[in-house]
Design an enzyme around this catalytic site. Structure first.
Site, PDB file in Angstrom:
ATOM      1  N   ARG A  97      10.592   5.937  27.598  1.00 29.69           N
ATOM      2  CA  ARG A  97      11.943   5.440  27.293  1.00 29.69           C
ATOM      3  C   ARG A  97      12.139   5.088  25.823  1.00 29.69           C
ATOM      4  O   ARG A  97      13.219   5.247  25.273  1.00 29.69           O
ATOM      5  CB  ARG A  97      12.250   4.221  28.157  1.00 29.69           C
ATOM      6  CG  ARG A  97      12.395   4.611  29.608  1.00 29.69           C
ATOM      7  CD  ARG A  97      12.990   3.472  30.389  1.00 29.69           C
ATOM      8  NE  ARG A  97      13.084   3.818  31.790  1.00 29.69           N
ATOM      9  CZ  ARG A  97      13.447   2.972  32.727  1.00 29.69           C
ATOM     10  NH1 ARG A  97      13.742   1.745  32.414  1.00 29.69           N
ATOM     11  NH2 ARG A  97      13.513   3.352  33.982  1.00 29.69           N
ATOM     12  N   ASP A 142      25.099  -9.796  32.865  1.00 25.26           N
ATOM     13  CA  ASP A 142      23.884  -9.004  32.720  1.00 25.26           C
ATOM     14  C   ASP A 142      23.484  -9.018  31.244  1.00 25.26           C
ATOM     15  O   ASP A 142      24.283  -9.339  30.373  1.00 25.26           O
ATOM     16  CB  ASP A 142      24.101  -7.562  33.198  1.00 25.26           C
ATOM     17  CG  ASP A 142      22.803  -6.893  33.617  1.00 25.26           C
ATOM     18  OD1 ASP A 142      22.532  -6.813  34.824  1.00 25.26           O
ATOM     19  OD2 ASP A 142      22.027  -6.472  32.722  1.00 25.26           O
TER      20      ASP A 142
END
Ligand code: SAM
Length: 278
Positions: free
Chosen positions: A34, A146
């Protein structure tokens, strides 16, 4: 590009310090994959130079980019359905009875670690279904937070591929979703407008809220945290739960009974009693 063990340790420690997210050794391949793309995009030659770039970026943008790549925003509608059944069966009837008494007292619900909004939109639909027109008289505030800006953008947009609607009962899809094209649906404005989305790091020492919540969903977030971080978060959640309120966590998570201020009700459901210790 190779991610050495030492680089992985440095990155893991940094992520833990900043976000409380614990990356065990078996996440090394995931991190390499990633972050490797980002390191190349920036024209850097190693993961350690990338970490330096993140730490030196005063704007905080690269830090955000980093966390967006590391966090897993997986969620789905009506996930762990037992929680929603419990709300309908136990919590909503009590709330309905209580409504007259708490006329000037808003009902506040928080989805902490909301990913792309599936959890909070499930809650919004459930409130609409259960309370019907009397919802207009209820001062209901649904907050969803979030860490990941990407997740929050998706949540605000409220657009989902058709296959993500599978868990939703048909009457809800009919009432609260609009088909956009063959492959995607959009949450109706009525539901979307019920929710306020905000960025918030659950690792923060304190949260910027004035009041407390009747219902907190903090599910499948603490799995990333180590014991100490989890305990601090639960203490904070407790402070922001109204006496008589509930905390829902993921079914694969559990709170240590010795140190947990909440009262255990059933798997993954906790309660703050009406008479509480401060
Ligand atoms: C696996 S998803 C869970 C979503 C939803 N609660 C559910 O159970 O389906 C975990 C979410 O927690 C968020 N998250 C992880 N660490 C966080 C932190 N320190 N503060 C706020 N959110 C965090 C991630 O960005 C992700 O969207």
């Amino acid at each position: 590009m190779m991610l050495s063990d030492a680089e992985f340790t440095d990155i893991a420690q940094f992520i833990h310090r900043e976000f409380g997210i614990h990356l065990s050794d078996h996440k090394k391949v995931l991190v390499a994959g990633r972050l490797g793309k980002r390191v190349r995009q920036l024209g850097l030659s190693s993961f350690s130079s990338y970490l330096r770039a993140v730490q030196q970026d005063d704007s905080g943008e690269e830090l955000t980019e980093l966390v967006n790549r590391i966090t897993t925003n997986h969620s789905y509608f009506f996930r762990e359905k037992a929680h929603f059944d419990f709300l309908e069966r136990e919590v909503f009837p009590a709330l309905a009875q209580d409504l007259r008494r708490r006329r000037n007292n808003p009902v506040r619900v928080w989805s902490a670690g909301c990913a792309a909004g599936e959890e909070v939109y499930t809650l919004a639909m459930l409130f609409r279904e259960y309370f019907g027109p009397s919802l207009e008289d209820m001062d209901l505030g649904l907050l969803a937070t979030d860490l990941s800006l990407q997740a929050l953008a998706a949540a605000r947009a409220g657009v989902y591929p058709a296959n993500r609607l599978q868990e939703i009962p048909a009457r809800y899809t009919g009432a609260y979703f609009r088909r956009l094209d063959a492959d995607s649906f959009e949450v109706s404005d009525t539901i979307r407008k019920m929710v306020l989305f905000k960025k918030l790091n659950l690792m923060d020492q304190d949260f910027p809220f004035k009041g407390a919540f009747d219902i907190i969903f903090c599910r499948n977030v603490m799995i990333y945290f180590n014991e100490e971080t989890r305990r601090r978060l639960v203490d904070n959640l407790y402070r922001y739960t109204r006496p008589g309120g509930y905390l829902f966590i993921g079914h694969s998570e559990s709170l240590r009974r010795e140190s947990c201020p909440f009262r255990y009700i059933r798997p993954a459901v906790y309660h703050k009693p009406l008479e509480v210790r401060a």
